[in-house]
Design a protein around this motif. Structure first.
Motif, PDB file in Angstrom:
ATOM      1  N   PHE A   1      70.492  96.465  50.247  1.00 38.62           N
ATOM      2  CA  PHE A   1      69.570  97.548  50.584  1.00 38.62           C
ATOM      3  C   PHE A   1      68.250  96.938  51.011  1.00 38.62           C
ATOM      4  N   GLU A   2      67.438  97.748  51.683  1.00 36.55           N
ATOM      5  CA  GLU A   2      66.134  97.293  52.154  1.00 36.55           C
ATOM      6  C   GLU A   2      65.058  98.159  51.524  1.00 36.55           C
TER       7      GLU A   2
ATOM      8  N   SER B   1      64.376 102.915  48.896  1.00 39.17           N
ATOM      9  CA  SER B   1      64.909 102.095  49.986  1.00 39.17           C
ATOM     10  C   SER B   1      64.844 102.846  51.305  1.00 39.17           C
TER      11      SER B   1
ATOM     12  N   LEU C   1      70.397 101.439  53.365  1.00 39.17           N
ATOM     13  CA  LEU C   1      71.465 101.028  52.453  1.00 39.17           C
ATOM     14  C   LEU C   1      72.673 100.676  53.303  1.00 39.17           C
ATOM     15  N   TRP C   2      73.236  99.494  53.048  1.00 37.52           N
ATOM     16  CA  TRP C   2      74.325  98.967  53.864  1.00 37.52           C
ATOM     17  C   TRP C   2      75.598  98.842  53.039  1.00 37.52           C
TER      18      TRP C   2
ATOM     19  N   VAL D   1      78.958  97.840  48.208  1.00 38.92           N
ATOM     20  CA  VAL D   1      77.564  97.965  48.631  1.00 38.92           C
ATOM     21  C   VAL D   1      77.096  96.570  48.997  1.00 38.92           C
TER      22      VAL D   1
ATOM     23  N   VAL E   1      69.344 106.177  45.236  1.00 38.04           N
ATOM     24  CA  VAL E   1      69.446 106.614  46.634  1.00 38.04           C
ATOM     25  C   VAL E   1      69.198 108.116  46.717  1.00 38.04           C
TER      26      VAL E   1
ATOM     27  N   SER F   1      65.124  99.103  43.316  1.00 35.22           N
ATOM     28  CA  SER F   1      64.700 100.291  44.051  1.00 35.22           C
ATOM     29  C   SER F   1      65.240 101.525  43.335  1.00 35.22           C
TER      30      SER F   1
ATOM     31  N   GLY G   1      75.195 100.910  58.022  1.00 33.38           N
ATOM     32  CA  GLY G   1      73.879 101.131  57.440  1.00 33.38           C
ATOM     33  C   GLY G   1      73.434 102.567  57.594  1.00 33.38           C
TER      34      GLY G   1
ATOM     35  N   LEU H   1      68.911 100.810  42.241  1.00 29.25           N
ATOM     36  CA  LEU H   1      69.541  99.689  42.934  1.00 29.25           C
ATOM     37  C   LEU H   1      68.905  98.383  42.464  1.00 29.25           C
TER      38      LEU H   1
ATOM     39  N   VAL I   1      74.446 108.902  52.617  1.00 31.34           N
ATOM     40  CA  VAL I   1      74.977 107.567  52.893  1.00 31.34           C
ATOM     41  C   VAL I   1      76.348 107.714  53.534  1.00 31.34           C
TER      42      VAL I   1
END
Length: 229
Positions: A33-34, A41, A44-45, A30, A13, A10, A60, A190, A17
């Motif tokens: 991520f989704e 994304s 981001l977690w 980290v 960012v 991805s 998240g 990412l 965050v």
């Protein structure tokens, strides 16, 4: 994990965050991520685990506009989706170790339970967190010896938190401007494979479930066999 997920990348960012404040003493990383492959994304977690402890927090950050466009393309309540992200993460993180057999239908029951609870997020108890030094309201839900919550008080992002072994009240969060403390560079793309490599080299970079060798009563109550009795 299938090959599509292994190749998932991805762009850098492009949204704020958040993670735990500097008062937290422990490992930071980290977590995941989704995104769809090659697209920005929508979550981001970050992971946090106290030193010499199994206690920790996953945080998240979900960019509001992109998250809503992704999760509610035809309208609907985005907060229910945010709540489900929190609830699903909680039921996932509280499962015991993989060596504990999962009865048929349990995972489906847990996901269904998380969805039901998320749809009633307005009834979740309220609490307050400190975000960037200011108090913000949050909603939280407890399950299986842990909790999950979220706040929609920030202008650009929803913030979701899942806590194991820590309490949700007066949680202190801050915008992360030095991602190197998480072993990351938010200005770079990412890559799920690289995140996996980084975590595999750090045994502390994961959150153990509250009960590793057995199910919690909350989980046992959702066993398919229990429902059929």
């Amino acid at each position: 994990m299938d090959s599509d997920h292994r190749e998932l990348t991805s762009p850098p960012v492009d949204f704020p965050v958040h993670g735990l404040g500097w008062g937290f003493r422990g490992a930071r990383w980290v977590d995941f991520f989704e995104a769809m492959p090659g697209t920005p994304s929508w979550a981001l977690w970050l992971g946090h685990r106290e030193y010499d402890s199994d206690n920790g927090v996953r945080v998240g950050s979900l960019p509001k506009r992109r998250y809503e466009e992704t999760m509610c393309p035809n309208g609907g309540d985005p907060l229910a989706k945010v709540a489900f992200s929190a609830a699903f993460g909680l039921v996932n993180l509280t499962l015991p170790d993989g060596s504990v057999p999962r009865p048929d239908g349990l995972i489906e029951s847990l996901v269904e339970h998380a969805e039901k609870q998320a749809n009633r997020y307005e009834h979740w108890p309220r609490t307050f967190w400190q975000v960037d030094g200011k108090p913000v309201p949050a909603r939280m839900w407890r399950f299986a010896g842990a909790w999950a919550g979220f706040t929609d008080a920030l202008s650009e992002t929803y913030v979701v938190v899942i806590g194991l072994g820590v309490e949700p009240d007066d949680l202190r969060l801050m915008r992360i401007t030095k991602p190197d403390t998480y072993g990351a560079n938010f200005a770079a793309a990412l890559n799920l494979v690289e995140l996996g490599r980084q975590k595999s080299s750090r045994p502390e970079a994961w959150l153990p479930p509250p009960r590793r060798g057995e199910f919690h009563a909350d989980q046992l109550a959702l066993m398919p066999s229990a429902e059929s009795q």
